[in-house]
Design an enzyme around this catalytic site. Structure first.
Site, PDB file in Angstrom:
ATOM      1  N   LYS A  44     -76.557  -3.974  54.131  1.00  0.00           N
ATOM      2  CA  LYS A  44     -75.097  -4.173  54.181  1.00  0.00           C
ATOM      3  C   LYS A  44     -74.526  -3.698  55.508  1.00  0.00           C
ATOM      4  O   LYS A  44     -73.313  -3.631  55.698  1.00  0.00           O
ATOM      5  CB  LYS A  44     -74.400  -3.408  53.038  1.00  0.00           C
ATOM      6  CG  LYS A  44     -74.710  -3.906  51.654  1.00  0.00           C
ATOM      7  CD  LYS A  44     -73.703  -3.415  50.627  1.00  0.00           C
ATOM      8  CE  LYS A  44     -73.784  -1.941  50.386  1.00  0.00           C
ATOM      9  NZ  LYS A  44     -72.855  -1.489  49.311  1.00  0.00           N
ATOM     10  N   LYS A  46     -74.354  -0.767  56.491  1.00  0.00           N
ATOM     11  CA  LYS A  46     -73.549   0.428  56.211  1.00  0.00           C
ATOM     12  C   LYS A  46     -74.439   1.650  56.407  1.00  0.00           C
ATOM     13  O   LYS A  46     -75.574   1.690  55.959  1.00  0.00           O
ATOM     14  CB  LYS A  46     -73.073   0.390  54.752  1.00  0.00           C
ATOM     15  CG  LYS A  46     -71.689  -0.180  54.593  1.00  0.00           C
ATOM     16  CD  LYS A  46     -71.116   0.193  53.220  1.00  0.00           C
ATOM     17  CE  LYS A  46     -69.639  -0.132  53.197  1.00  0.00           C
ATOM     18  NZ  LYS A  46     -68.972   0.271  51.966  1.00  0.00           N
TER      19      LYS A  46
HETATM   20  N1  C2G Z   1     -62.589   0.369  46.655  1.00  0.00           N
HETATM   21  C1  C2G Z   1     -61.247   0.295  46.262  1.00  0.00           C
HETATM   22  N2  C2G Z   1     -60.292   0.800  47.055  1.00  0.00           N
HETATM   23  C2  C2G Z   1     -60.611   1.399  48.231  1.00  0.00           C
HETATM   24  C3  C2G Z   1     -61.957   1.508  48.638  1.00  0.00           C
HETATM   25  C4  C2G Z   1     -62.949   0.979  47.821  1.00  0.00           C
HETATM   26  O1  C2G Z   1     -60.937  -0.253  45.184  1.00  0.00           O
HETATM   27  N3  C2G Z   1     -59.606   1.900  49.016  1.00  0.00           N
HETATM   28  C5  C2G Z   1     -63.615  -0.200  45.778  1.00  0.00           C
HETATM   29  C6  C2G Z   1     -64.384  -1.344  46.415  1.00  0.00           C
HETATM   30  O2  C2G Z   1     -63.646  -2.566  46.299  1.00  0.00           O
HETATM   31  C7  C2G Z   1     -65.662  -1.362  45.585  1.00  0.00           C
HETATM   32  C8  C2G Z   1     -65.860   0.125  45.239  1.00  0.00           C
HETATM   33  O3  C2G Z   1     -64.591   0.775  45.468  1.00  0.00           O
HETATM   34  O4  C2G Z   1     -65.464  -2.103  44.371  1.00  0.00           O
HETATM   35  C9  C2G Z   1     -66.921   0.795  46.092  1.00  0.00           C
HETATM   36  O5  C2G Z   1     -66.578   0.617  47.453  1.00  0.00           O
HETATM   37  P1  C2G Z   1     -67.773   0.643  48.538  1.00  0.00           P
HETATM   38  O6  C2G Z   1     -68.598   1.850  48.337  1.00  0.00           O
HETATM   39  O7  C2G Z   1     -67.182   0.339  49.883  1.00  0.00           O
HETATM   40  O8  C2G Z   1     -68.634  -0.621  48.043  1.00  0.00           O
HETATM   41  P2  C2G Z   1     -69.187  -1.842  48.914  1.00  0.00           P
HETATM   42  O9  C2G Z   1     -69.808  -1.351  50.165  1.00  0.00           O
HETATM   43  O10 C2G Z   1     -68.099  -2.846  48.972  1.00  0.00           O
HETATM   44  O11 C2G Z   1     -70.423  -2.345  47.994  1.00  0.00           O
HETATM   45  O12 C2G Z   1     -73.064  -5.388  45.593  1.00  0.00           O
HETATM   46  C10 C2G Z   1     -71.756  -4.910  45.823  1.00  0.00           C
HETATM   47  C11 C2G Z   1     -71.742  -3.934  46.953  1.00  0.00           C
HETATM   48  O13 C2G Z   1     -72.698  -2.903  46.746  1.00  0.00           O
HETATM   49  C12 C2G Z   1     -70.349  -3.340  47.071  1.00  0.00           C
END
Ligand code: C2G
Length: 128
Positions: A44, A46
């Protein structure tokens, strides 16, 4: 028992993550989190500050979270939904539409992201 699943990295845990987990749990009785492994984070593009083990320990301490499983691939979601008898798949709406293929297996819900906070914002703000 209504089972919910969501996926993410959840690094530098913040109130936006908690808002998501809280609302996801409210959709059912049991919430599973597919937590991105460090290897999957590479896919990702990340770079998590906390290791998978430490991010897992943190998530397992949250009252809304009932189980944490590793997220190793993009392709595991269908299998997870079947394997864990999932009724509802929940993600933040930055992913809106991306997981609609799961509608063949379960309900798909995209929740509004929490505005004003993100792991990258925390990192950026701490630089100055
Ligand atoms: N999130 C949110 N509000 C934020 C930050 C994050 O609602 N201000 C939500 C994201 O939309 C996600 C969850 O928190 O549903 C986790 O965020 P991340 O750790 O950034 O996840 P991500 O990297 O988007 O990974 O297969 C799916 C991926 O693994 C999602």
């Amino acid at each position: 028992m209504k089972k919910v699943i969501t996926y993410g990295t959840f690094d530098l845990l913040h109130w936006g993550h908690i808002n998501l987990l809280k609302r996801a749990k409210e959709h059912g009785d049991y919430l599973i989190v597919g937590l991105s492994t460090d290897e999957f984070n590479d896919k990702k593009n990340k770079q998590a500050y906390h290791t998978f083990e430490n991010r897992k320990m943190i998530l397992e301490s949250i009252r809304y979270v009932d189980q944490v499983i590793p997220e190793n691939t993009w392709e595991q979601k269908e299998n997870d939904v079947l394997k864990y008898n999932i009724d509802i798949f929940v993600m933040g709406d930055d992913w809106k539409g991306k997981f609609d293929f799961l509608k063949d297996y379960c309900e798909v819900v995209y929740l509004p992201r929490t505005i004003g906070i993100s792991t990258s914002k925390i990192k950026k703000d701490l630089l100055h």
